[in-house]
Design a protein around this motif. Structure first.
Motif, mmCIF file in Angstrom:
data_model
loop_
_atom_site.group_PDB
_atom_site.id
_atom_site.type_symbol
_atom_site.label_atom_id
_atom_site.label_comp_id
_atom_site.label_asym_id
_atom_site.label_seq_id
_atom_site.Cartn_x
_atom_site.Cartn_y
_atom_site.Cartn_z
ATOM 1 N N THR A 66 0.807 -1.234 0.000
ATOM 2 C CA THR A 66 0.000 0.000 0.000
ATOM 3 C C THR A 66 0.835 1.277 0.000
ATOM 4 O O THR A 66 0.375 2.303 -0.477
ATOM 5 C CB THR A 66 -0.956 0.058 1.211
ATOM 6 N N HIS A 67 2.065 1.251 0.534
ATOM 7 C CA HIS A 67 2.979 2.399 0.464
ATOM 8 C C HIS A 67 4.340 1.997 1.035
ATOM 9 O O HIS A 67 4.481 0.930 1.608
ATOM 10 C CB HIS A 67 2.410 3.641 1.173
ATOM 11 N N TRP A 68 5.326 2.885 0.875
ATOM 12 C CA TRP A 68 6.725 2.502 1.113
ATOM 13 C C TRP A 68 7.127 2.361 2.573
ATOM 14 O O TRP A 68 8.190 1.812 2.867
ATOM 15 C CB TRP A 68 7.663 3.525 0.444
ATOM 16 N N HIS A 69 6.348 2.842 3.521
ATOM 17 C CA HIS A 69 6.789 2.862 4.930
ATOM 18 C C HIS A 69 7.267 1.484 5.416
ATOM 19 O O HIS A 69 6.674 0.469 5.077
ATOM 20 C CB HIS A 69 5.666 3.382 5.833
ATOM 21 N N TRP A 70 8.281 1.518 6.272
ATOM 22 C CA TRP A 70 8.978 0.294 6.696
ATOM 23 C C TRP A 70 8.040 -0.785 7.220
ATOM 24 O O TRP A 70 8.232 -1.965 6.972
ATOM 25 C CB TRP A 70 10.031 0.644 7.762
ATOM 26 N N ASP A 71 6.997 -0.335 7.982
ATOM 27 C CA ASP A 71 6.130 -1.322 8.631
ATOM 28 C C ASP A 71 5.278 -2.097 7.610
ATOM 29 O O ASP A 71 4.742 -3.157 7.933
ATOM 30 C CB ASP A 71 5.252 -0.664 9.711
ATOM 31 N N HIS A 72 5.193 -1.590 6.389
ATOM 32 C CA HIS A 72 4.420 -2.258 5.342
ATOM 33 C C HIS A 72 5.299 -3.008 4.344
ATOM 34 O O HIS A 72 4.775 -3.753 3.516
ATOM 35 C CB HIS A 72 3.560 -1.225 4.583
ATOM 36 N N THR A 73 6.617 -2.778 4.406
ATOM 37 C CA THR A 73 7.495 -3.302 3.345
ATOM 38 C C THR A 73 8.688 -4.147 3.800
ATOM 39 O O THR A 73 9.228 -4.904 2.991
ATOM 40 C CB THR A 73 8.071 -2.133 2.511
ATOM 41 N N PRO A 163 -2.825 12.401 1.695
ATOM 42 C CA PRO A 163 -2.044 13.128 2.704
ATOM 43 C C PRO A 163 -0.922 12.315 3.366
ATOM 44 O O PRO A 163 0.031 12.895 3.882
ATOM 45 C CB PRO A 163 -3.107 13.504 3.758
ATOM 46 N N HIS A 164 -1.008 11.003 3.376
ATOM 47 C CA HIS A 164 -0.017 10.204 4.117
ATOM 48 C C HIS A 164 1.288 10.071 3.337
ATOM 49 O O HIS A 164 2.357 10.372 3.872
ATOM 50 C CB HIS A 164 -0.610 8.838 4.444
ATOM 51 N N THR A 165 1.182 9.591 2.093
ATOM 52 C CA THR A 165 2.349 9.498 1.198
ATOM 53 C C THR A 165 1.867 9.661 -0.239
ATOM 54 O O THR A 165 0.726 9.321 -0.555
ATOM 55 C CB THR A 165 3.063 8.117 1.290
ATOM 56 N N GLY A 182 -4.486 0.933 3.526
ATOM 57 C CA GLY A 182 -3.217 1.145 4.237
ATOM 58 C C GLY A 182 -3.373 2.294 5.210
ATOM 59 O O GLY A 182 -4.348 2.351 5.966
ATOM 60 N N ASP A 183 -2.438 3.255 5.164
ATOM 61 C CA ASP A 183 -2.509 4.421 6.050
ATOM 62 C C ASP A 183 -2.973 5.661 5.285
ATOM 63 O O ASP A 183 -2.782 6.791 5.759
ATOM 64 C CB ASP A 183 -1.113 4.742 6.622
ATOM 65 N N ALA A 184 -3.543 5.485 4.108
ATOM 66 C CA ALA A 184 -3.746 6.602 3.164
ATOM 67 C C ALA A 184 -4.448 7.822 3.746
ATOM 68 O O ALA A 184 -4.193 8.942 3.312
ATOM 69 C CB ALA A 184 -4.480 6.119 1.924
HETATM 70 ZN ZN LIG Z 1 2.461 4.655 6.726
#
Ligand SMILES: [Zn+2]
Length: 196
Positions: A66-73, A163-165, A182-184
């Motif tokens: 869903t996006h690049w942040h460490w907790d998702h990747t 707004p998140h990424t 995700g965190d969108a």
């Molecule tokens: Zn995030």
């Protein structure tokens, strides 16, 4: 930990706060299955696979990011399935794959603002051995959207930004009317808008 069942074909592993582990989705088609987000570590992927086993399902064929942040990747290095990510996500993962994961290098990134304190803390908690961190890029990338046919059920990965990424992707499953975002909708904790 066990999966929560959303519908007959969609499950998710709940989030845990201690090391900022996000929810991880599971969508089961007649041919293939798909994981939503790769988790924050090989240990997180292991927990997911164990819980999946309890349900009698095999590990997913695809993983949608869903996006690049460490907790998702950061679990990407431990999944068996082909990983699908937005081009911007992959670009950022490419940058991070060259980063060093030592206490000194992490301290330095905190100083320069490349990393934020919240994530730095959680990463150190998740990885007592920092040398286990392996950041890698995806197998498949897309720009606007991509649809994966899992067999009688589809996953539409749609680039939504927000707004998140800038790279935020929603995963929509039309047959079940379920949407993973995700965190969108959360605020941006990093750059007040990515540099890229
Ligand atoms: Zn995030």
């Amino acid at each position: 930990m066990n999966f929560e069942k959303l519908t007959d074909r969609i499950y998710y592993l709940p989030a845990t706060q201690e090391t900022d582990r996000p929810i991880l989705g599971f969508i089961k088609g007649t041919k293939y299955s798909l994981m939503v987000d790769a988790g924050n570590s090989p240990a997180h992927v292991d927990l997911y696979n164990q819980a999946l086993k309890k349900l009698g399902f095999s590990v997913p064929d695809y993983v949608a990011i869903t996006h690049w942040h460490w907790d998702h990747t950061f679990g990407m290095c431990a999944v068996d399935g082909k990983v699908i990510a937005h081009q911007l996500t992959n670009k950022q993962l490419g940058i991070m794959s060259s980063w060093q994961w030592t206490k000194e290098a992490m301290d330095k990134r905190l100083e320069t603002g490349e990393e934020i304190a919240f994530c730095d803390n959680c990463i150190r908690l998740e990885y007592p051995d920092l040398s286990l961190i392996k950041v890698q890029t995806a197998d498949i990338t897309f720009q606007k959207s991509i649809t994966i046919d899992l067999g009688e059920i589809h996953c539409e990965l749609i680039h939504i930004g927000g707004p998140h990424t800038n790279d935020s992707v929603a995963v929509y499953i039309p047959e079940e009317k379920v949407l993973f975002i995700g965190d969108a909708e959360a605020p941006d904790h990093y750059y007040n808008g990515m540099k890229w």
